[in-house]
Design a protein around this motif. Structure first.
Motif, PDB file in Angstrom:
ATOM      1  N   SER A 234      43.298  63.823 -23.920  1.00  0.00           N
ATOM      2  CA  SER A 234      44.650  63.382 -23.555  1.00  0.00           C
ATOM      3  C   SER A 234      45.497  64.532 -23.012  1.00  0.00           C
ATOM      4  O   SER A 234      46.510  64.301 -22.361  1.00  0.00           O
ATOM      5  N   VAL A 235      45.076  65.787 -23.273  1.00  0.00           N
ATOM      6  CA  VAL A 235      45.943  66.936 -22.975  1.00  0.00           C
ATOM      7  C   VAL A 235      46.151  67.113 -21.473  1.00  0.00           C
ATOM      8  O   VAL A 235      47.265  67.292 -21.001  1.00  0.00           O
ATOM      9  N   ASN A 236      45.059  67.074 -20.717  1.00  0.00           N
ATOM     10  CA  ASN A 236      45.156  67.270 -19.267  1.00  0.00           C
ATOM     11  C   ASN A 236      44.905  65.985 -18.491  1.00  0.00           C
ATOM     12  O   ASN A 236      44.583  66.022 -17.303  1.00  0.00           O
ATOM     13  N   CYS A 237      45.051  64.870 -19.174  1.00  0.00           N
ATOM     14  CA  CYS A 237      44.864  63.566 -18.516  1.00  0.00           C
ATOM     15  C   CYS A 237      45.846  63.438 -17.345  1.00  0.00           C
ATOM     16  O   CYS A 237      47.031  63.733 -17.485  1.00  0.00           O
ATOM     17  N   PRO A 238      45.362  63.007 -16.157  1.00  0.00           N
ATOM     18  CA  PRO A 238      46.264  62.911 -14.998  1.00  0.00           C
ATOM     19  C   PRO A 238      47.470  62.003 -15.267  1.00  0.00           C
ATOM     20  O   PRO A 238      47.362  61.015 -15.993  1.00  0.00           O
ATOM     21  N   THR A 239      48.613  62.373 -14.668  1.00  0.00           N
ATOM     22  CA  THR A 239      49.872  61.677 -14.964  1.00  0.00           C
ATOM     23  C   THR A 239      49.810  60.178 -14.669  1.00  0.00           C
ATOM     24  O   THR A 239      50.326  59.368 -15.445  1.00  0.00           O
ATOM     25  N   ALA A 240      49.153  59.792 -13.573  1.00  0.00           N
ATOM     26  CA  ALA A 240      49.127  58.368 -13.228  1.00  0.00           C
ATOM     27  C   ALA A 240      48.411  57.568 -14.320  1.00  0.00           C
ATOM     28  O   ALA A 240      48.863  56.489 -14.727  1.00  0.00           O
ATOM     29  N   ARG A 241      47.311  58.127 -14.838  1.00  0.00           N
ATOM     30  CA  ARG A 241      46.580  57.414 -15.896  1.00  0.00           C
ATOM     31  C   ARG A 241      47.415  57.352 -17.184  1.00  0.00           C
ATOM     32  O   ARG A 241      47.425  56.358 -17.896  1.00  0.00           O
ATOM     33  N   ARG A 242      48.134  58.435 -17.473  1.00  0.00           N
ATOM     34  CA  ARG A 242      49.015  58.438 -18.657  1.00  0.00           C
ATOM     35  C   ARG A 242      50.082  57.355 -18.541  1.00  0.00           C
ATOM     36  O   ARG A 242      50.354  56.639 -19.493  1.00  0.00           O
ATOM     37  N   ALA A 243      50.698  57.304 -17.363  1.00  0.00           N
ATOM     38  CA  ALA A 243      51.802  56.351 -17.190  1.00  0.00           C
ATOM     39  C   ALA A 243      51.275  54.924 -17.381  1.00  0.00           C
ATOM     40  O   ALA A 243      51.921  54.090 -18.028  1.00  0.00           O
ATOM     41  N   ARG A 244      50.062  54.663 -16.841  1.00  0.00           N
ATOM     42  CA  ARG A 244      49.462  53.326 -17.035  1.00  0.00           C
ATOM     43  C   ARG A 244      49.194  53.077 -18.521  1.00  0.00           C
ATOM     44  O   ARG A 244      49.415  51.984 -19.030  1.00  0.00           O
ATOM     45  N   ALA A 245      48.719  54.111 -19.213  1.00  0.00           N
ATOM     46  CA  ALA A 245      48.415  53.938 -20.646  1.00  0.00           C
ATOM     47  C   ALA A 245      49.692  53.645 -21.437  1.00  0.00           C
ATOM     48  O   ALA A 245      49.714  52.770 -22.310  1.00  0.00           O
ATOM     49  N   TRP A 246      50.798  54.368 -21.105  1.00  0.00           N
ATOM     50  CA  TRP A 246      52.061  54.116 -21.820  1.00  0.00           C
ATOM     51  C   TRP A 246      52.546  52.697 -21.557  1.00  0.00           C
ATOM     52  O   TRP A 246      53.030  52.009 -22.462  1.00  0.00           O
ATOM     53  N   ALA A 247      52.426  52.249 -20.302  1.00  0.00           N
ATOM     54  CA  ALA A 247      52.891  50.893 -19.974  1.00  0.00           C
ATOM     55  C   ALA A 247      52.061  49.872 -20.759  1.00  0.00           C
ATOM     56  O   ALA A 247      52.599  48.890 -21.297  1.00  0.00           O
ATOM     57  N   ARG A 248      50.773  50.123 -20.861  1.00  0.00           N
ATOM     58  CA  ARG A 248      49.918  49.169 -21.561  1.00  0.00           C
ATOM     59  C   ARG A 248      50.188  49.179 -23.076  1.00  0.00           C
ATOM     60  O   ARG A 248      50.191  48.130 -23.721  1.00  0.00           O
ATOM     61  N   LEU A 249      50.430  50.362 -23.616  1.00  0.00           N
ATOM     62  CA  LEU A 249      50.787  50.441 -25.047  1.00  0.00           C
ATOM     63  C   LEU A 249      52.035  49.613 -25.315  1.00  0.00           C
ATOM     64  O   LEU A 249      52.117  48.875 -26.302  1.00  0.00           O
ATOM     65  N   SER A 250      53.001  49.749 -24.408  1.00  0.00           N
ATOM     66  CA  SER A 250      54.253  49.019 -24.576  1.00  0.00           C
ATOM     67  C   SER A 250      54.018  47.505 -24.499  1.00  0.00           C
ATOM     68  O   SER A 250      54.639  46.726 -25.225  1.00  0.00           O
ATOM     69  N   ASP A 251      53.079  47.087 -23.629  1.00  0.00           N
ATOM     70  CA  ASP A 251      52.782  45.648 -23.482  1.00  0.00           C
ATOM     71  C   ASP A 251      52.024  45.092 -24.686  1.00  0.00           C
ATOM     72  O   ASP A 251      52.334  44.017 -25.180  1.00  0.00           O
ATOM     73  N   VAL A 252      51.010  45.836 -25.126  1.00  0.00           N
ATOM     74  CA  VAL A 252      50.066  45.274 -26.109  1.00  0.00           C
ATOM     75  C   VAL A 252      50.610  45.313 -27.534  1.00  0.00           C
ATOM     76  O   VAL A 252      50.417  44.385 -28.309  1.00  0.00           O
ATOM     77  N   LEU A 253      51.299  46.405 -27.871  1.00  0.00           N
ATOM     78  CA  LEU A 253      51.743  46.539 -29.262  1.00  0.00           C
ATOM     79  C   LEU A 253      53.022  45.754 -29.511  1.00  0.00           C
ATOM     80  O   LEU A 253      53.931  45.747 -28.680  1.00  0.00           O
ATOM     81  N   GLU A 254      53.079  45.076 -30.647  1.00  0.00           N
ATOM     82  CA  GLU A 254      54.306  44.393 -31.069  1.00  0.00           C
ATOM     83  C   GLU A 254      55.154  45.417 -31.837  1.00  0.00           C
ATOM     84  O   GLU A 254      54.593  46.321 -32.472  1.00  0.00           O
ATOM     85  N   PRO A 255      56.495  45.296 -31.786  1.00  0.00           N
ATOM     86  CA  PRO A 255      57.343  46.286 -32.459  1.00  0.00           C
ATOM     87  C   PRO A 255      56.949  46.523 -33.912  1.00  0.00           C
ATOM     88  O   PRO A 255      56.878  47.644 -34.388  1.00  0.00           O
TER      89      PRO A 255
END
Ligand code: NDP
Length: 329
Positions: free
Chosen positions: A272-293
Motif C-alpha cells: 500500500s505504501v507506493n501504490c499508484p495514486t489512481a488505484r488508491r483513489a479507486r480503493a478509497w471510493a470503493r471502501l466508502s461504497d461497500v462499508l456501512e457506517p
C-alpha cells in the motif's frame, strides 16, 4: 510560514537508541512541501508500533514525527489540486518513517501523496479504515483481478487485527464466505459479528504441513506470512489465489512450488505504501461504497497521542483488536 505552535509526538535519537515524547513544535520543524494539513485523526498500525519501539529500522531519520497515516483538512496549499478546506487522507509514501507523519496536530506533505476524501466519508471514518483498511481493500482488489469472485470460501489470517478485521468485514459485505484464522479464541464473537462464518484456530496452520493439503480456499488474505502462509497456499483450491500483505508472524515463506505448478495457485503481493495514486483513489471510493457506517464503529476504538507509547507493546504482541483511531487534538 505560520510560527504558532502545535503538539506532536516526536522521536529523537539517544545514545541507547531513541526516545519518544509529546512536544510542542512549529511548522519550521516540518519538512518543506506544498500542502499543510490540519490533522484531525491518525491511526495506529503495526508498523507504527515497530516505529515507536525502535524496531525494524522503520524510522530512518531523526527527529521524526511517527504516524504512517492521517486524515484532516487542508490548511494552506501551493498545489493547484488542493485548496484550504479540502478534506484529505494520506497513507504510505514513507510518511511517518522518513518524512514527518500523522501523530501531530499538523503535517506538511507533497500534494501528490494526498487523496481527497470520497463524499460521505468523514476524517474519523477515513482513519478507522486507515492504512490497514486500504491494504485490506487492495488485497480484495488483487484477488478479484485474478478472477476470484463472491460466493467462494475465503480465509483471512490475523483476522482480529487491523488489516484482518477490515478484510473480514469487506469480504463478507461483498458476498464471500469468510473464515477467520485467529490465535485468539476470545475474539470469536467479535469476528462473527463482523461477518466471519467460521473461526479457524491459528494452531491448526502453525506447524510445518504437507506441500499440498486438501483444497479448502478459493482465495485468502494473509497478513502474517511464515509457516501459516505456506499452509494457506497448500490448502488453496485449484486456480485460487492468496493476497499476501503482512509479516506479523514471520518474514520467511517455507513453501514448495507444488501449489503453484500443480494447482495453478497464485501468490499475489500487495503493497500500500507506493501504490499508484489512481488505484488508491479507486480503493478509497470503493471502501466508502461497500462499508456501512456501523461497520467501522464495530472494529474501532479511539485513543489520544499520549496512549501510543503504551499501545506499541500491545500491537507488536498481537493484543490489539481491530482498528485504533488516534485523536491528534
Ligand atoms: P495488527 O497487529 O493489528 O494485526 C496483526 C494480527 O496478526 C494480530 O492481531 C494477530 O491476529 C496476528 N498475529 C500477531 N502475531 C502473530 C503471530 N506471531 N503468529 C500469527 N499471527 C499473529 O497489525 P495490522 O493489521 O496493522 O498489520 C498486519 C500486517 O500487515 C503487519 O505485518 C503489517 O506490517 C502488514 N501491513 C502491510 C501493509 C502493506 O502495504 N503491505 C500495510 C499495512 C499493514 P489474531 O489475534 O487474530 O491471530
Amino acid at each position: 510560514m505560520s510560527t504558532d505552535t502545535f503538539r506532536a509526538l516526536v522521536a529523537r535519537k539517544t545514545e541507547g537508541g531513541q526516545a519518544v515524547a509529546l512536544e510542542t513544535i512549529t511548522e519550521a520543524d516540518l519538512p518543506a512541501a506544498d500542502v499543510t494539513v490540519d490533522v484531525e485523526f491518525s491511526s495506529f498500525n503495526y508498523k507504527d508500533g515497530l516505529a515507536l519501539k525502535g524496531q525494524s529500522r522503520i524510522l530512518r531519520t531523526f527527529p521524526m514525527v511517527p504516524g504512517i497515516d492521517f486524515a484532516g483538512t487542508v490548511r494552506t496549499s501551493d498545489n493547484p489540486a488542493f485548496a484550504p478546506g479540502d478534506k484529505v487522507v494520506l497513507t504510505g509514501w514513507g510518511v511517518g518513517e522518513s518524512w514527518s507523519g500523522g501523530f501531530a496536530e499538523r503535517a506538511r506533505v507533497k500534494g501528490e501523496w494526498l487523496v481527497k476524501l470520497p463524499e460521505g466519508l468523514t476524517t474519523h471514518q477515513a482513519m478507522a479504515i486507515g492504512t490497514a483498511g486500504l491494504t485490506a481493500m487492495l488485497c480484495v482488489d488483487a484477488l478479484e483481478r485474478y478472477g476470484i469472485t463472491p460466493g467462494g470460501d475465503v480465509l483471512v489470517t490475523g483476522a482480529a487485527g487491523g488489516v484482518g478485521s477490515v478484510a473480514v468485514r469487506l469480504l463478507s459485505r461483498l458476498g464471500y464466505k469468510v473464515s477467520a484464522l485467529t490465535g485468539r479464541r476470545s475474539e470469536e464473537d467479535f469476528l462473527k459479528s463482523i461477518g466471519a462464518c467460521e473461526i479457524v484456530d491459528r494452531d491448526t496452520y502453525a506447524a510445518a504441513g504437507k506441500p499440498l493439503a486438501s483444497e479448502r480456499w478459493h482465495g485468502a488474505v494473509d497478513t502474517v506470512g511464515g509457516q501459516i502462509l505456506a499452509n494457506v497456499l497448500a490448502s488453496t483450491a485449484y486456480g485460487g489465489a492468496v493476497a499476501a500483505c503482512g509479516l506479523a508472524a514471520a518474514t520467511d515463506l517455507p513453501t514448495t512450488v507444488f501449489p503453484f505448478i500443480l494447482r495453478n495457485v497464485a501468490l499475489l503481493g500487495v503493497d500500500s505504501v507506493n501504490c499508484p495514486t489512481a488505484r488508491r483513489a479507486r480503493a478509497w471510493a470503493r471502501l466508502s461504497d461497500v462499508l456501512e457506517p456501523n461497520d467501522l464503529d464495530q472494529v474501532t476504538r479511539d485513543v489520544g497521542l499520549d496512549d501510543l507509547p503504551r499501545l506499541a507493546d500491545d500491537i507488536i504482541a498481537g493484543r490489539v483488536r481491530g482498528r485504533t483511531v488516534v485523536r491528534t487534538r
